[in-house]
Design an enzyme around this catalytic site. Structure first.
Site, PDB file in Angstrom:
ATOM      1  N   ASP A  23     -48.058  -1.343 -23.589  1.00 14.50           N
ATOM      2  CA  ASP A  23     -47.077  -2.050 -22.762  1.00 14.50           C
ATOM      3  C   ASP A  23     -45.683  -1.583 -23.162  1.00 14.50           C
ATOM      4  O   ASP A  23     -45.215  -1.856 -24.269  1.00 14.50           O
ATOM      5  CB  ASP A  23     -47.242  -3.564 -22.996  1.00 14.50           C
ATOM      6  CG  ASP A  23     -46.187  -4.400 -22.294  1.00 14.50           C
ATOM      7  OD1 ASP A  23     -45.477  -3.865 -21.421  1.00 14.50           O
ATOM      8  OD2 ASP A  23     -46.073  -5.588 -22.634  1.00 14.50           O
ATOM      9  N   ASN A  25     -42.775  -2.253 -21.366  1.00 14.04           N
ATOM     10  CA  ASN A  25     -41.654  -3.103 -20.919  1.00 14.04           C
ATOM     11  C   ASN A  25     -41.839  -4.570 -21.290  1.00 14.04           C
ATOM     12  O   ASN A  25     -41.153  -5.442 -20.765  1.00 14.04           O
ATOM     13  CB  ASN A  25     -41.439  -2.965 -19.411  1.00 14.04           C
ATOM     14  CG  ASN A  25     -42.667  -3.376 -18.610  1.00 14.04           C
ATOM     15  OD1 ASN A  25     -43.701  -3.743 -19.169  1.00 14.04           O
ATOM     16  ND2 ASN A  25     -42.562  -3.321 -17.287  1.00 14.04           N
ATOM     17  N   ASP A  27     -44.064  -6.909 -20.687  1.00 11.86           N
ATOM     18  CA  ASP A  27     -44.464  -7.934 -19.722  1.00 11.86           C
ATOM     19  C   ASP A  27     -45.910  -8.383 -19.949  1.00 11.86           C
ATOM     20  O   ASP A  27     -46.462  -9.141 -19.161  1.00 11.86           O
ATOM     21  CB  ASP A  27     -44.276  -7.437 -18.285  1.00 11.86           C
ATOM     22  CG  ASP A  27     -45.198  -6.265 -17.928  1.00 11.86           C
ATOM     23  OD1 ASP A  27     -45.894  -5.744 -18.834  1.00 11.86           O
ATOM     24  OD2 ASP A  27     -45.221  -5.866 -16.745  1.00 11.86           O
ATOM     25  N   ASP A  31     -48.861  -0.031 -19.044  1.00 12.09           N
ATOM     26  CA  ASP A  31     -48.264   0.660 -17.903  1.00 12.09           C
ATOM     27  C   ASP A  31     -48.262   2.168 -18.110  1.00 12.09           C
ATOM     28  O   ASP A  31     -48.651   2.679 -19.171  1.00 12.09           O
ATOM     29  CB  ASP A  31     -46.843   0.150 -17.660  1.00 12.09           C
ATOM     30  CG  ASP A  31     -46.032   0.043 -18.939  1.00 12.09           C
ATOM     31  OD1 ASP A  31     -45.974   1.036 -19.675  1.00 12.09           O
ATOM     32  OD2 ASP A  31     -45.484  -1.043 -19.211  1.00 12.09           O
ATOM     33  N   ASP A 202     -65.582   6.088  -8.319  1.00 14.74           N
ATOM     34  CA  ASP A 202     -66.233   4.806  -8.545  1.00 14.74           C
ATOM     35  C   ASP A 202     -67.398   4.629  -7.564  1.00 14.74           C
ATOM     36  O   ASP A 202     -67.277   4.947  -6.378  1.00 14.74           O
ATOM     37  CB  ASP A 202     -65.202   3.683  -8.346  1.00 14.74           C
ATOM     38  CG  ASP A 202     -65.680   2.333  -8.813  1.00 14.74           C
ATOM     39  OD1 ASP A 202     -66.040   2.204  -9.988  1.00 14.74           O
ATOM     40  OD2 ASP A 202     -65.694   1.409  -7.984  1.00 14.74           O
ATOM     41  N   GLU A 271     -69.717   8.194 -10.578  1.00 14.88           N
ATOM     42  CA  GLU A 271     -70.464   7.095 -11.206  1.00 14.88           C
ATOM     43  C   GLU A 271     -71.615   6.708 -10.289  1.00 14.88           C
ATOM     44  O   GLU A 271     -71.392   6.382  -9.122  1.00 14.88           O
ATOM     45  CB  GLU A 271     -69.561   5.892 -11.423  1.00 14.88           C
ATOM     46  CG  GLU A 271     -70.299   4.673 -11.967  1.00 14.88           C
ATOM     47  CD  GLU A 271     -69.536   3.370 -11.775  1.00 14.88           C
ATOM     48  OE1 GLU A 271     -69.632   2.502 -12.646  1.00 14.88           O
ATOM     49  OE2 GLU A 271     -68.846   3.220 -10.741  1.00 14.88           O
TER      50      GLU A 271
END
Length: 534
Positions: A23, A25, A27, A31, A202, A271
């Site tokens: 992380d 930033n 929050d 990210d 996926d 997958e």
């Protein structure tokens, strides 16, 4: 490594779950900038590529696997420029970039679905799988959702049911529409033009459905149950022959491959979760005109007995022929291997190392999931902190996927160095991970992290482990013994998958030991791995 076009053969891929990696930033959510800040660390592992789980625009009902804009970056993760910066730095460090693509369904917040549901005559009316109810108002057939209940959801504006193999907020696209296929290929081209080196696809076997909407039959034997789904989930009771794994998929995969062929060096890994998944791996990777790689769930189960591993690896090799497999012991959907495969063991650290040596010496392309290089165990997330809809639905028999998705362990502190200790994280950091943090293991030459770095560095210089064939040799259980053979090199690998010392197997005369996890003697110590060169 191999040449730049086929770099993916034998490459080691490091999977990143962006929400939980770093992380930047404060929050509470990982990210893209956070990932970029840790690319030097990833490169130091001696891996070849990163795979990013979804970071696209999404309402996050399924944490990014419900995409509402295939070409947008969700503000939670940053901006498109942040992604471009990530790609540039990754490439500077010699890392390829693979991104998840979720083509079978979108979010119900996607502009395509909003238009499609408006009425039965709009330009996108046929972009999703719509069906009228039976005369009694019930769904058109007996198909089930993986997340519980019927795979059909009534839609009042449209006055029809729509298909959703996952959450009700994840309507399935209708791949029988060429317009849908074209739109998906355009989205793929968008990311290829930005420099990505490939896609992890996926549920690649769930793009098409039977247009007659015939009922699924009962899974009358274990072989027909859905691999990778808890047997307590009703979904596993059906044989999903009409709901997925349709032959129609082959032509679309050829179209996708044609697109990637315009971008030399790009790759795909699919997958496949299905009954008899190995046959679909073979079908989808054959002839060099569909997927480059595929994987099923054999190594993502709880089973890790030596004979089970050997039997499955032999079946995969026999099934694939000219196809190329991809393997993982852990990912964002299953209990971490350090917990799954070491339960009850008195040699957890040694076994975790042996597990990864096994993965990294198979014929195929191995994936390492973030934190697996640290030996992180599954986190214990209490019910009041669970956010995974899968876990909420099936608790307590199945606790969901949050335990493998908690923050990455960077520092020996309460928040694990994930972000700010003052910020509440989207999932709680597991305090048992503190002593296993990167900061602790980097200064410990006996750590899992050092072991993996050194083995991966050694592996890079042994072509037989990258692209060579595999031949399984006779050995007494529990020792796994196999050859990796390339035109210029022959290696013999022995792994003692037990908690007892075993006699070292006889190998070819003149063979020299080139790597071993323990001091070499006439026996293999518990979970010792030794490699000879002939």
């Amino acid at each position: 490594m191999t040449n730049n076009i086929t770099w993916w053969k034998g490459a080691v891929i490091y999977q990143i779950y962006p929400r939980s990696f770093k992380d930047s930033n404060n929050d509470g959510i990982g990210d893209l900038a956070g990932i970029t800040s840790k690319l030097d660390y990833i490169a130091s592992l001696n891996v070849d590529a990163i795979w990013l789980s979804p970071f696209f625009t999404s309402p996050m009902k399924d944490f990014g696997y419900d995409v509402s804009d295939y070409c947008g970056v969700d503000p939670l993760f940053g901006t498109l420029q942040d992604f471009k910066d990530l790609v540039v730095k990754a490439h500077q460090l010699g890392l390829k970039v693979i991104i998840d693509q979720v083509y079978s369904h979108t979010s119900d917040q996607h502009a395509w679905f909003k238009e499609s549901r408006a009425d039965k005559t709009n330009p996108k009316a046929n972009w999703y799988v719509w069906a009228d109810p039976k005369p009694d108002g019930t769904p058109p057939n007996n198909w089930l959702s993986l997340f519980g209940g019927s795979a059909w959801q009534w839609d009042t504006p449209r006055q029809q049911y729509f298909l959703h193999n996952f959450l009700t907020s994840q309507p399935d696209l209708n791949f029988h529409s060429m317009e849908v296929q074209d739109a998906i290929l355009n989205a793929a081209k968008f990311w290829l033009e930005l420099g990505v080196d490939g896609f992890r696809l996926d549920v690649v076997n769930m793009y098409f459905h039977d247009e007659t909407l015939a009922d699924n039959g009962v899974a009358d034997s274990p072989e027909k149950m859905f691999v990778g789904v808890d047997p307590n989930n009703p979904f596993s009771k059906q044989h999903h022959v009409h709901q997925m794994c349709r032959d129609d998929n082959l032509e679309f995969l050829k179209r996708l491959r044609n697109l990637l062929d315009f971008y030399p060096g790009s790759t795909t890994v699919g997958e496949i979760g299905a009954p008899d998944g190995l046959s679909y791996m073979a079908q989808y990777t054959s002839n060099g005109d569909k997927l480059h790689m595929a994987y099923t769930f054999e190594l993502l189960s709880d089973k890790c007995e030596p004979l089970y591993l050997k039997d499955n690896m032999m079946r995969i090799a026999d099934s694939l022929k000219d196809g190329w497999p991809c393997f993982a012991l852990s990912n964002h959907d299953v209990v971490r291997s350090a917990t799954r495969w070491t339960q009850g063991s008195n040699y957890k650290s040694a076994k975790a190392k042996a597990m990864l040596v096994f993965l990294l010496t198979q014929r195929g392309t191995p994936c390492i999931y973030q934190g697996e290089e640290l030996g992180l165990p599954e986190a214990d997330v209490p019910f009041d902190k669970i956010v995974d809809p899968f876990g909420i639905e099936f608790w307590p028999v199945f606790k969901g996927r949050d335990g493998c998705r908690t923050p990455m362990a960077w520092e020996n502190q309460a928040d694990l160095g994930f972000g700010s200790e003052l910020t509440r994280q989207w999932l709680p950091a597991d305090q048992s991970h503190q002593s296993l943090a990167v900061s602790e293991q980097e200064v410990d030459s006996a750590s899992m992290l050092h072991f993996i770095k050194e083995f991966l560095a050694w592996r890079k210089n042994n072509i037989a482990l990258l692209t060579g064939s595999i031949n399984w040799l006779d050995s007494g259980d529990p020792v796994l013994l196999f050859e990796r053979v390339d035109s210029s090199q022959k290696l013999i690998v022995a792994i003692n998958f037990s908690e007892h010392s075993e006699l070292c197997p006889d190998v070819d005369d003149g063979a020299a030991i080139v790597w071993s996890s323990h001091e070499v003697s006439s026996t293999l110590k518990p979970y010792q791995c030794t490699i000879w060169q002939v």
